[in-house]
Design a protein around this motif. Sequence first.
Motif, short mmCIF file in Angstrom:
data_model
loop_
_atom_site.label_atom_id
_atom_site.label_comp_id
_atom_site.label_asym_id
_atom_site.label_seq_id
_atom_site.Cartn_x
_atom_site.Cartn_y
_atom_site.Cartn_z
N MET A 1 44.76 52.94 38.60
CA MET A 1 43.63 52.03 38.72
C MET A 1 43.77 50.88 37.72
SD MET A 1 39.56 52.80 38.19
CE MET A 1 39.61 54.09 39.43
N ALA A 2 43.57 49.65 38.16
CA ALA A 2 43.69 48.50 37.27
C ALA A 2 42.58 48.54 36.21
CB ALA A 2 43.59 47.21 38.08
N GLN A 3 42.93 48.05 35.02
CA GLN A 3 41.93 47.99 33.95
C GLN A 3 40.89 46.92 34.25
OE1 GLN A 3 44.58 47.21 30.63
NE2 GLN A 3 44.34 49.30 29.89
N GLN A 4 39.64 47.19 33.87
CA GLN A 4 38.61 46.18 33.99
C GLN A 4 38.84 45.09 32.96
OE1 GLN A 4 34.52 47.43 34.50
NE2 GLN A 4 35.16 49.47 35.12
N ARG A 5 38.47 43.88 33.31
CA ARG A 5 38.72 42.72 32.43
C ARG A 5 37.54 42.47 31.50
NH1 ARG A 5 41.74 37.66 34.78
NH2 ARG A 5 43.33 39.26 34.47
N ILE A 6 37.86 42.06 30.27
CA ILE A 6 36.86 41.54 29.33
C ILE A 6 37.31 40.15 28.92
CG2 ILE A 6 35.58 41.85 27.19
CD1 ILE A 6 36.41 44.78 27.18
N VAL A 7 36.40 39.19 29.02
CA VAL A 7 36.65 37.83 28.55
C VAL A 7 35.83 37.62 27.28
CG1 VAL A 7 36.42 35.38 29.07
CG2 VAL A 7 37.10 36.99 30.87
N PHE A 8 36.51 37.27 26.19
CA PHE A 8 35.87 37.05 24.90
C PHE A 8 35.72 35.55 24.66
CE2 PHE A 8 37.74 41.23 24.53
CZ PHE A 8 36.79 41.96 23.81
N VAL A 9 34.51 35.13 24.26
CA VAL A 9 34.21 33.71 24.07
C VAL A 9 33.71 33.51 22.64
CG1 VAL A 9 33.05 31.71 25.03
CG2 VAL A 9 33.46 33.70 26.50
N HIS A 10 34.46 32.75 21.86
CA HIS A 10 34.18 32.60 20.43
C HIS A 10 33.06 31.59 20.17
CE1 HIS A 10 36.11 28.63 20.17
NE2 HIS A 10 36.95 29.09 21.07
N GLY A 11 32.57 31.62 18.93
CA GLY A 11 31.64 30.61 18.44
C GLY A 11 32.39 29.54 17.67
N ALA A 12 31.88 29.18 16.48
CA ALA A 12 32.54 28.19 15.64
C ALA A 12 33.32 28.88 14.53
CB ALA A 12 31.50 27.24 15.04
N GLY A 13 34.26 28.16 13.92
CA GLY A 13 34.96 28.66 12.75
C GLY A 13 36.21 29.44 13.06
N ARG A 14 36.14 30.33 14.03
CA ARG A 14 37.31 31.09 14.48
C ARG A 14 37.42 30.94 15.99
NH1 ARG A 14 37.06 37.03 11.51
NH2 ARG A 14 35.92 36.41 9.62
N PHE A 15 38.63 31.02 16.51
CA PHE A 15 38.81 30.91 17.95
C PHE A 15 39.92 31.82 18.41
CE2 PHE A 15 40.81 27.26 15.83
CZ PHE A 15 42.14 27.49 16.13
N GLY A 16 39.97 32.07 19.73
CA GLY A 16 40.98 32.95 20.28
C GLY A 16 40.82 34.37 19.78
N ALA A 17 41.93 35.09 19.72
CA ALA A 17 41.90 36.50 19.29
C ALA A 17 41.45 36.65 17.84
CB ALA A 17 43.28 37.11 19.48
N ALA A 18 41.67 35.62 17.02
CA ALA A 18 41.28 35.69 15.61
C ALA A 18 39.77 35.80 15.43
CB ALA A 18 41.80 34.47 14.86
N ALA A 19 39.02 35.42 16.45
CA ALA A 19 37.56 35.50 16.37
C ALA A 19 37.04 36.92 16.61
CB ALA A 19 36.93 34.55 17.38
N TRP A 20 37.92 37.82 17.05
CA TRP A 20 37.47 39.16 17.47
C TRP A 20 38.32 40.27 16.85
CZ3 TRP A 20 32.97 38.98 19.90
CH2 TRP A 20 32.62 37.78 20.52
N PRO A 21 38.48 40.31 15.53
CA PRO A 21 39.35 41.34 14.93
C PRO A 21 38.85 42.76 15.18
CG PRO A 21 38.06 40.22 13.24
CD PRO A 21 37.89 39.43 14.50
N GLY A 22 37.54 42.94 15.29
CA GLY A 22 36.99 44.28 15.50
C GLY A 22 37.09 44.77 16.92
N GLN A 23 37.52 43.91 17.84
CA GLN A 23 37.55 44.29 19.25
C GLN A 23 38.97 44.40 19.81
OE1 GLN A 23 34.91 42.13 18.02
NE2 GLN A 23 34.02 44.18 18.02
N HIS A 24 39.99 44.19 18.98
CA HIS A 24 41.37 44.24 19.48
C HIS A 24 41.70 45.60 20.08
CE1 HIS A 24 42.78 40.68 16.76
NE2 HIS A 24 41.86 40.33 17.64
N ALA A 25 41.12 46.68 19.52
CA ALA A 25 41.42 48.02 20.02
C ALA A 25 40.96 48.21 21.46
CB ALA A 25 40.79 49.07 19.12
N LEU A 26 40.03 47.40 21.93
CA LEU A 26 39.57 47.53 23.32
C LEU A 26 40.69 47.24 24.32
CD1 LEU A 26 36.07 45.82 23.02
CD2 LEU A 26 36.50 48.25 23.44
N ALA A 27 41.74 46.55 23.86
CA ALA A 27 42.86 46.24 24.75
C ALA A 27 43.60 47.49 25.20
CB ALA A 27 43.81 45.28 24.07
N ARG A 28 43.37 48.63 24.55
CA ARG A 28 43.97 49.89 25.00
C ARG A 28 43.36 50.35 26.32
NH1 ARG A 28 42.56 52.40 19.31
NH2 ARG A 28 44.15 51.42 17.98
#
Length: 238
Positions: A1-28
């Motif tokens: 079964m394909a994994q469900q997608r999550i799209v992360f949308v940053h605020g100001a100051g940080r962008f991209g994956a660097a804005a979400w250090p606490g959520q990187h483990a969700l990629a498993r």
Amino acid sequence: MAQQRIVFVHGAGRFGAAAWPGQHALARSYDCLFLRRAGYGLQVAPSPTDHAADTDAVLAALGSGGHVVAHAEGAVSAMLAAVSDPARVRSLTLCEPAVFSLTRDLPATAARRALLDPLFAAAPGLSDEEYRREYARLVFSAESAPDPGNDPHAAARQRLQSPPWDAPLDIVPGVPTLVLTGEWEPLYEEVAGFLASTGAEHHPVGGNHRPQDTDAGRAAIAAFLSRAGSAALADGRA
């Protein structure tokens, strides 16, 4: 079964994956896409707010559908995407959402508008550094200093942003929504209370303006996504 997608949308100051250090483990467990909003990037020139471009980017990243997790100003395009195509947005997780156009006449938001509208009006005549200093003086205390983030052009980008209470937002119908707040600023608790009155879950978890970085915030996001994902599967939407 394909994994469900999550799209992360940053605020100001940080962008991209660097804005979400606490959520990187969700990629498993999920197919995670970390967006860069319009005008953000190490080699990207600062540009004014572009809600339409950001909303289009969220919808494009969602593909046939998925979950959206957003922080601060990023919550505006997340909610606009859900209003535009609620069938593709299986859930919204909003961390300290700056969706102040929904609460513009409530006390804390009205006070923030009165405080900052003169600065927004004066922005074209200020240098980036002058704007940054005045914004920090008006908004932040010594106990809640702004996050320096990873953006070397943060001051220039900040000066070009439009007033957040002018965003063309509406309530999102029927999309499961979680709101996290950091228990530091009445403005965001006011927004969360309003969203809770429309059916959202609200979890005050600490962490000032980045509740997603706390242990409680990470756990709340993971648990909510699991529930929303199971519901989407049960409904045949995943």
